[in-house]
Scaffold this active site. Structure first.
Site, mmCIF file in Angstrom:
data_model
loop_
_atom_site.group_PDB
_atom_site.id
_atom_site.type_symbol
_atom_site.label_atom_id
_atom_site.label_comp_id
_atom_site.label_asym_id
_atom_site.label_seq_id
_atom_site.Cartn_x
_atom_site.Cartn_y
_atom_site.Cartn_z
ATOM 1 N N ARG A 192 -3.152 -10.397 -9.041
ATOM 2 C CA ARG A 192 -1.953 -9.941 -8.355
ATOM 3 C C ARG A 192 -0.835 -10.973 -8.478
ATOM 4 N NH1 ARG A 192 -6.409 -8.951 -5.012
ATOM 5 N NH2 ARG A 192 -6.820 -6.749 -4.563
ATOM 6 N N LYS B 103 -6.259 -11.071 -1.759
ATOM 7 C CA LYS B 103 -5.926 -10.100 -0.722
ATOM 8 C C LYS B 103 -7.130 -9.801 0.166
ATOM 9 C CE LYS B 103 -3.920 -5.481 -0.184
ATOM 10 N NZ LYS B 103 -3.414 -4.280 -0.918
ATOM 11 N N HIS C 111 1.761 -5.562 -10.620
ATOM 12 C CA HIS C 111 0.777 -4.548 -10.258
ATOM 13 C C HIS C 111 0.698 -3.440 -11.313
ATOM 14 C CE1 HIS C 111 -1.649 -4.823 -6.690
ATOM 15 N NE2 HIS C 111 -1.796 -3.512 -6.687
ATOM 16 N N ARG D 118 -1.744 -4.635 -13.701
ATOM 17 C CA ARG D 118 -3.076 -4.568 -13.082
ATOM 18 C C ARG D 118 -3.642 -3.154 -13.194
ATOM 19 N NH1 ARG D 118 -6.081 -7.177 -8.953
ATOM 20 N NH2 ARG D 118 -6.975 -5.802 -7.382
ATOM 21 N N HIS E 181 -11.915 -6.204 -5.799
ATOM 22 C CA HIS E 181 -11.997 -5.192 -4.748
ATOM 23 C C HIS E 181 -13.241 -5.422 -3.889
ATOM 24 C CE1 HIS E 181 -9.420 -2.145 -7.235
ATOM 25 N NE2 HIS E 181 -8.691 -3.038 -6.606
ATOM 26 N N TYR F 4 -9.288 4.687 -10.357
ATOM 27 C CA TYR F 4 -9.021 4.607 -11.785
ATOM 28 C C TYR F 4 -9.915 5.534 -12.602
ATOM 29 C CZ TYR F 4 -6.535 0.479 -10.240
ATOM 30 O OH TYR F 4 -5.677 -0.364 -9.587
#
Length: 412
Positions: free
Chosen positions: A260, A285, A357, A360, A383, A392
């Protein structure tokens, strides 16, 4: 130090006169230390000297107060020179705060400031929200208060009713254009109302009154680029200027690791393990560190940048801004501008969505299309839940067609 920028004795004498004359050498050293270009530093020093002459006729050697600054800024009839003067005086305040006394607004100017400060502390200490998330929720609380003060002036928050909450929520929803912004708006109001009850500002928890807005997280495809477009944009970046070398390293790192914007800005030189071909990603994150693979091409681009293009300043961070003051990127905007600029120069058409992003999303989409196991994609992206990565899978239409069941009654 002024002699580094100016040579004529008359000019030096003029610069060292006025209310800030004794500080001009310190200011010159300030711009030199920060790495400003010669022309830029001279422009700033000239603007400060002009203000110094103006202030000298009004306050002499005494400290310069805000009313003098305001009077000076009112002498400008157009915006451009006024903006330049404000920027120059900002440097003067940082170097000589004892000479430029800035007036501090009283709490009477913003009666809700103490309440919002308490709300921010609640979000940090009780809810454990990250700074960027707190900003959004705090803005939602501010907007709710502004609506209440405007529609019910003079009333205390204890008089807040369910009808007021519904009206405020309806107002915010009318200003929201997408399902995600509507959900965020009502969520922020709900959080603020819970705080009011928790802190004793209201005897009821009115958060339950705020309507729920439907939002289907997987209803839309993520914005993404074709991998050929990403590759073409990277290949279009030259390798002659230091800024080109840096930007190529930035795009390669984003496109091959999926990190990120904030994670890229937090990377330090010591985070690169050259022998293992890995890069340590700090405080993501998900509030945990992880390791991302460093491909050979990306590693070579980083080495070229560090050895031949990175500014020679004392900073532990990997990527630095070339625009004075030279140092690490302080916010997301510069990195986003680099990505958008390089993609456009590579012939990629961009809509409203762009920045780190977008690369990404493009990497995740490409990996899924290459039949990379979804749990490996989740690990690469950092994640915490694989349900986040499932988004995705929707773009792998050819693979989804292979697992589709035959239509009832159709040809087997």
């Amino acid at each position: 130090m002024l002699e580094f920028y100016f040579s004529y004795k008359g000019v030096l004498k003029r610069l060292r006169s006025g209310a800030l004359g004794d500080e001009m050498d310190r200011l010159a050293e300030h711009f030199f230390t920060l790495g400003y270009k010669r022309a830029t530093a001279k422009s700033y020093l000239s603007r400060i000297a002009h203000f110094s002459q103006f202030a000298g006729t009004r306050c002499g050697p005494m400290p310069i107060h805000q009313d003098v600054v305001d009077s000076y800024l009112r002498t400008f009839t157009t915006d451009s020179p006024r903006i330049g003067a404000v920027s120059a005086l900002g440097h003067a305040r940082r170097v000589a705060p004892e000479r430029l006394i800035v007036s501090v607004p009283s709490k009477e100017d913003d009666p809700d400031a103490p309440l919002l400060a308490s709300f921010s502390d609640y979000l940090h200490r009780v809810r454990g929200l990250e700074p960027k998330t707190r900003e959004g929720v705090l803005l939602g609380g501010r907007r709710f208060l502004d609506w209440f003060r405007h529609h019910h002036p003079g009333q205390n928050l204890e008089t807040l009713t369910a009808e007021h909450v519904l009206a405020a929520a309806e107002h915010r929803l009318s200003l929201s254009a997408t399902s995600s912004s509507r959900t965020a708006a009502t969520s922020h109001i709900r959080t603020f109302l819970r705080f009011l009850c928790w802190a004793g500002h209201h005897h009821q928890d009115l958060a339950r009154v705020v309507p729920r807005t439907p939002y289907w997280r997987l209803a839309h495809l993520p914005p993404r680029l074709a991998w050929d477009d990403v590759r073409r944009a990277i290949d279009a970046i030259g390798a002659t200027m230091p800024v080109d070398i840096r930007d190529r390293a930035v795009l390669l790192l984003l496109a091959t690791t999926g990190i990120r914007n904030g994670e890229l800005r937090a990377i330090r030189l010591q985070d690169i393990d050259w022998r293992a071909g890995e890069i340590f990603v700090r405080r993501t994150k998900g509030k945990r560190d992880r390791v991302a693979p460093l491909l050979e091409e990306t590693g070579a681009a980083l080495a070229d940048y560090i050895l031949g293009a990175r500014p020679k300043v004392e900073s532990p961070y990997l990527f630095l801004s070339f625009t004075p003051p030279v140092g690490p990127f302080k916010c997301a905007s510069p990195v986003s501008r680099i990505v958008r600029k390089r993609l456009r120069h590579g012939g990629v058409e961009l809509g409203r969505v762009g920045g780190a992003h977008l690369l990404r999303h493009s990497l995740a989409t490409q990996l899924v299309r290459q039949r990379t196991p979804i749990n490996e994609v989740a690990d690469l992206l950092g994640h915490r839940s694989i349900n986040t990565t499932v988004l995705y899978v929707k773009v792998a239409t050819s693979q989804l067609a292979e697992v589709a069941l035959p239509f009832p009654g159709g040809v087997a």
